[in-house]
Write a protein that holds these residues in place. Structure first.
Motif, PDB file in Angstrom:
ATOM      1  N   ILE A  21       0.854  -1.193   0.000  1.00 23.01           N
ATOM      2  CA  ILE A  21       0.000   0.000   0.000  1.00 23.01           C
ATOM      3  C   ILE A  21       0.887   1.240   0.000  1.00 23.01           C
ATOM      4  O   ILE A  21       1.797   1.378   0.802  1.00 23.01           O
ATOM      5  CB  ILE A  21      -0.924   0.011   1.231  1.00 23.01           C
ATOM      6  CG1 ILE A  21      -1.918  -1.140   1.128  1.00 23.01           C
ATOM      7  CG2 ILE A  21      -1.656   1.348   1.354  1.00 23.01           C
ATOM      8  CD1 ILE A  21      -2.798  -1.292   2.344  1.00 23.01           C
ATOM      9  N   THR A  22       0.587   2.145  -0.925  1.00 26.25           N
ATOM     10  CA  THR A  22       1.313   3.416  -0.991  1.00 26.25           C
ATOM     11  C   THR A  22       0.323   4.550  -1.244  1.00 26.25           C
ATOM     12  O   THR A  22      -0.549   4.442  -2.092  1.00 26.25           O
ATOM     13  CB  THR A  22       2.354   3.432  -2.128  1.00 26.25           C
ATOM     14  OG1 THR A  22       1.682   3.221  -3.355  1.00 26.25           O
ATOM     15  CG2 THR A  22       3.413   2.368  -1.924  1.00 26.25           C
ATOM     16  N   GLY A  23       0.445   5.602  -0.493  1.00 20.86           N
ATOM     17  CA  GLY A  23      -0.323   6.811  -0.732  1.00 20.86           C
ATOM     18  C   GLY A  23      -1.821   6.685  -0.604  1.00 20.86           C
ATOM     19  O   GLY A  23      -2.551   7.384  -1.303  1.00 20.86           O
ATOM     20  N   ALA A  24      -2.322   5.863   0.270  1.00 20.76           N
ATOM     21  CA  ALA A  24      -3.761   5.716   0.453  1.00 20.76           C
ATOM     22  C   ALA A  24      -4.254   6.606   1.596  1.00 20.76           C
ATOM     23  O   ALA A  24      -3.499   6.923   2.506  1.00 20.76           O
ATOM     24  CB  ALA A  24      -4.113   4.262   0.730  1.00 20.76           C
ATOM     25  N   VAL A  25      -5.514   6.977   1.540  1.00 21.47           N
ATOM     26  CA  VAL A  25      -6.160   7.735   2.603  1.00 21.47           C
ATOM     27  C   VAL A  25      -7.263   6.879   3.191  1.00 21.47           C
ATOM     28  O   VAL A  25      -8.127   6.380   2.465  1.00 21.47           O
ATOM     29  CB  VAL A  25      -6.764   9.052   2.075  1.00 21.47           C
ATOM     30  CG1 VAL A  25      -7.511   9.782   3.160  1.00 21.47           C
ATOM     31  CG2 VAL A  25      -5.677   9.926   1.471  1.00 21.47           C
ATOM     32  N   TYR A  26      -7.224   6.675   4.491  1.00 21.30           N
ATOM     33  CA  TYR A  26      -8.239   5.884   5.182  1.00 21.30           C
ATOM     34  C   TYR A  26      -9.021   6.807   6.107  1.00 21.30           C
ATOM     35  O   TYR A  26      -8.461   7.390   7.030  1.00 21.30           O
ATOM     36  CB  TYR A  26      -7.594   4.758   5.998  1.00 21.30           C
ATOM     37  CG  TYR A  26      -6.943   3.728   5.119  1.00 21.30           C
ATOM     38  CD1 TYR A  26      -7.650   2.646   4.655  1.00 21.30           C
ATOM     39  CD2 TYR A  26      -5.622   3.864   4.736  1.00 21.30           C
ATOM     40  CE1 TYR A  26      -7.065   1.702   3.837  1.00 21.30           C
ATOM     41  CE2 TYR A  26      -5.012   2.927   3.917  1.00 21.30           C
ATOM     42  CZ  TYR A  26      -5.744   1.845   3.466  1.00 21.30           C
ATOM     43  OH  TYR A  26      -5.166   0.924   2.635  1.00 21.30           O
ATOM     44  N   SER A  27     -10.301   6.956   5.863  1.00 21.48           N
ATOM     45  CA  SER A  27     -11.152   7.767   6.711  1.00 21.48           C
ATOM     46  C   SER A  27     -11.778   6.896   7.794  1.00 21.48           C
ATOM     47  O   SER A  27     -12.518   5.967   7.484  1.00 21.48           O
ATOM     48  CB  SER A  27     -12.266   8.417   5.888  1.00 21.48           C
ATOM     49  OG  SER A  27     -11.715   9.297   4.934  1.00 21.48           O
ATOM     50  N   ILE A  28     -11.467   7.194   9.013  1.00 23.30           N
ATOM     51  CA  ILE A  28     -12.026   6.460  10.148  1.00 23.30           C
ATOM     52  C   ILE A  28     -13.034   7.397  10.800  1.00 23.30           C
ATOM     53  O   ILE A  28     -12.804   7.965  11.855  1.00 23.30           O
ATOM     54  CB  ILE A  28     -10.925   6.033  11.137  1.00 23.30           C
ATOM     55  CG1 ILE A  28      -9.762   5.381  10.414  1.00 23.30           C
ATOM     56  CG2 ILE A  28     -11.487   5.095  12.196  1.00 23.30           C
ATOM     57  CD1 ILE A  28      -8.540   5.179  11.271  1.00 23.30           C
ATOM     58  N   ASP A  29     -14.162   7.601  10.098  1.00 19.51           N
ATOM     59  CA  ASP A  29     -15.103   8.616  10.531  1.00 19.51           C
ATOM     60  C   ASP A  29     -16.535   8.118  10.663  1.00 19.51           C
ATOM     61  O   ASP A  29     -17.459   8.916  10.808  1.00 19.51           O
ATOM     62  CB  ASP A  29     -15.053   9.811   9.580  1.00 19.51           C
ATOM     63  CG  ASP A  29     -15.404   9.439   8.146  1.00 19.51           C
ATOM     64  OD1 ASP A  29     -15.890   8.311   7.912  1.00 19.51           O
ATOM     65  OD2 ASP A  29     -15.184  10.275   7.259  1.00 19.51           O
ATOM     66  N   GLY A  30     -16.744   6.823  10.601  1.00 15.34           N
ATOM     67  CA  GLY A  30     -18.084   6.285  10.770  1.00 15.34           C
ATOM     68  C   GLY A  30     -19.022   6.598   9.617  1.00 15.34           C
ATOM     69  O   GLY A  30     -20.225   6.559   9.764  1.00 15.34           O
ATOM     70  N   GLY A  31     -18.464   6.925   8.470  1.00 14.74           N
ATOM     71  CA  GLY A  31     -19.302   7.243   7.315  1.00 14.74           C
ATOM     72  C   GLY A  31     -19.839   8.657   7.374  1.00 14.74           C
ATOM     73  O   GLY A  31     -21.013   8.902   7.167  1.00 14.74           O
ATOM     74  N   LEU A  32     -18.968   9.604   7.667  1.00 15.08           N
ATOM     75  CA  LEU A  32     -19.356  11.015   7.803  1.00 15.08           C
ATOM     76  C   LEU A  32     -19.981  11.526   6.508  1.00 15.08           C
ATOM     77  O   LEU A  32     -19.431  11.356   5.428  1.00 15.08           O
ATOM     78  CB  LEU A  32     -18.141  11.863   8.150  1.00 15.08           C
ATOM     79  CG  LEU A  32     -18.392  13.340   8.419  1.00 15.08           C
ATOM     80  CD1 LEU A  32     -19.269  13.506   9.647  1.00 15.08           C
ATOM     81  CD2 LEU A  32     -17.089  14.073   8.598  1.00 15.08           C
ATOM     82  N   VAL A  33     -21.153  12.105   6.656  1.00 18.62           N
ATOM     83  CA  VAL A  33     -21.863  12.703   5.515  1.00 18.62           C
ATOM     84  C   VAL A  33     -21.961  14.190   5.787  1.00 18.62           C
ATOM     85  O   VAL A  33     -22.601  14.611   6.743  1.00 18.62           O
ATOM     86  CB  VAL A  33     -23.281  12.102   5.359  1.00 18.62           C
ATOM     87  CG1 VAL A  33     -24.008  12.729   4.198  1.00 18.62           C
ATOM     88  CG2 VAL A  33     -23.202  10.598   5.219  1.00 18.62           C
TER      89      VAL A  33
END
Length: 66
Positions: A53-65
């Motif tokens: 994995i290189t240059g990925a963004v992981y949002s750990i936000d519970g599905g923020l809308v």
């Protein structure tokens, strides 16, 4: 809804029930993350399973809308 949060005893969260409700209303999961849920993402990224994995963004936000 706050009954789903369990016991939150941090100064940052104390007395902010209305603000928490507003924030949770913008999430698909409608709950706050457990610390272990965030830690598992970090553990994965530090493991050999994420070695390609290189240059990925992981949002750990519970599905923020927004």
């Amino acid at each position: 809804m706050l009954s789903n949060l369990g016991a939150i005893n941090t100064p940052m969260m104390a007395g902010n029930d209305d603000q928490i409700e507003v924030e949770l209303a913008h999430q698909i999961k409608r709950r706050m993350a457990e610390p272990v849920e965030v830690a598992r993402v970090f553990a994965f990224l530090l493991s050999d399973d994420a070695s390609f994995i290189t240059g990925a963004v992981y949002s750990i936000d519970g599905g923020l809308v927004c």
